[in-house]
Design a protein around this motif. Structure first.
Motif, short mmCIF file in Angstrom:
data_model
loop_
_atom_site.label_atom_id
_atom_site.label_comp_id
_atom_site.label_asym_id
_atom_site.label_seq_id
_atom_site.Cartn_x
_atom_site.Cartn_y
_atom_site.Cartn_z
N SER A 10 0.83 -1.21 0.00
CA SER A 10 0.00 0.00 0.00
C SER A 10 0.87 1.26 0.00
O SER A 10 0.42 2.32 -0.43
CB SER A 10 -0.96 0.01 1.18
N ILE A 11 2.11 1.15 0.46
CA ILE A 11 3.02 2.30 0.43
C ILE A 11 3.24 2.75 -1.00
O ILE A 11 3.18 3.94 -1.32
CB ILE A 11 4.35 1.95 1.13
N LEU A 12 3.47 1.80 -1.90
CA LEU A 12 3.69 2.14 -3.31
C LEU A 12 2.42 2.65 -3.97
O LEU A 12 2.47 3.58 -4.78
CB LEU A 12 4.25 0.94 -4.07
N VAL A 13 1.30 2.07 -3.62
CA VAL A 13 0.02 2.54 -4.17
C VAL A 13 -0.22 3.99 -3.77
O VAL A 13 -0.64 4.81 -4.59
CB VAL A 13 -1.14 1.62 -3.71
N ASP A 14 0.08 4.32 -2.52
CA ASP A 14 -0.09 5.70 -2.06
C ASP A 14 0.78 6.68 -2.85
O ASP A 14 0.37 7.81 -3.10
CB ASP A 14 0.26 5.83 -0.57
N LEU A 15 1.96 6.26 -3.27
CA LEU A 15 2.86 7.15 -4.01
C LEU A 15 2.29 7.58 -5.35
O LEU A 15 2.66 8.64 -5.86
CB LEU A 15 4.23 6.48 -4.24
N VAL A 16 1.39 6.79 -5.92
CA VAL A 16 0.80 7.15 -7.21
C VAL A 16 -0.59 7.79 -7.05
O VAL A 16 -1.20 8.18 -8.04
CB VAL A 16 0.73 5.95 -8.17
N LYS A 17 -1.07 7.90 -5.82
CA LYS A 17 -2.40 8.47 -5.57
C LYS A 17 -2.37 9.75 -4.73
O LYS A 17 -3.17 10.66 -4.96
CB LYS A 17 -3.29 7.45 -4.87
N ILE A 18 -1.49 9.81 -3.75
CA ILE A 18 -1.46 10.92 -2.81
C ILE A 18 -0.80 12.14 -3.45
O ILE A 18 0.21 12.03 -4.13
CB ILE A 18 -0.69 10.53 -1.52
N LYS A 19 -1.39 13.30 -3.20
CA LYS A 19 -0.85 14.55 -3.74
C LYS A 19 -0.10 15.32 -2.66
O LYS A 19 -0.43 15.24 -1.48
CB LYS A 19 -1.97 15.41 -4.31
N MET A 20 0.90 16.05 -3.11
CA MET A 20 1.68 16.90 -2.20
C MET A 20 0.74 17.93 -1.57
O MET A 20 0.05 18.64 -2.30
CB MET A 20 2.82 17.57 -2.99
N PRO A 21 0.69 18.01 -0.25
CA PRO A 21 -0.30 18.88 0.40
C PRO A 21 0.11 20.35 0.53
O PRO A 21 -0.71 21.17 0.92
CB PRO A 21 -0.45 18.25 1.79
N PHE A 22 1.36 20.69 0.20
CA PHE A 22 1.81 22.08 0.40
C PHE A 22 2.98 22.38 -0.52
O PHE A 22 3.53 21.49 -1.17
CB PHE A 22 2.22 22.32 1.86
N GLY A 23 3.35 23.65 -0.54
CA GLY A 23 4.57 24.07 -1.22
C GLY A 23 4.41 24.31 -2.71
O GLY A 23 3.31 24.35 -3.25
N LYS A 24 5.55 24.47 -3.35
CA LYS A 24 5.62 24.80 -4.77
C LYS A 24 4.87 23.77 -5.63
O LYS A 24 4.29 24.12 -6.65
CB LYS A 24 7.08 24.87 -5.18
#
Length: 87
Positions: A10-24
């Motif tokens: 699930s760690i790898l699945v999250d990397l392709v689904k989760i968006k950066m929540p802040f910053g540039k």
């Protein structure tokens, strides 16, 4: 004696689904973050918690030339997004 556990896919699945929540690069999927941005976090320190672990993981994947491992997960994620479009 140390006990070994299985990797959590699930760690790898999250990397392709989760968006950066802040910053540039806010709202950029973690696997799409540029290496230069990940290198900055590597030098300055990854944020604490789960996001820091995710950023460190994608940094290791990208800097070791393993991004291709995420391609099947990216295709699967894009299929699931087009299957149920948001209104």
């Amino acid at each position: 004696m140390a006990e070994f556990t299985q990797p959590d896919p699930s760690i790898l699945v999250d990397l392709v689904k989760i968006k950066m929540p802040f910053g540039k690069y806010k709202n950029t999927v973690l696997c799409d973050l540029p290496v230069s941005y990940l290198e900055w976090f590597y030098r300055e320190g990854f944020p604490p918690g789960k996001l820091g672990m995710q950023l460190a993981t994608i940094f290791e994947i990208k800097t070791n030339g393993l991004s291709y491992l995420l391609d099947p997960l990216k295709r699967q994620a894009s299929k699931s997004q087009t299957k149920f479009p948001r209104r």
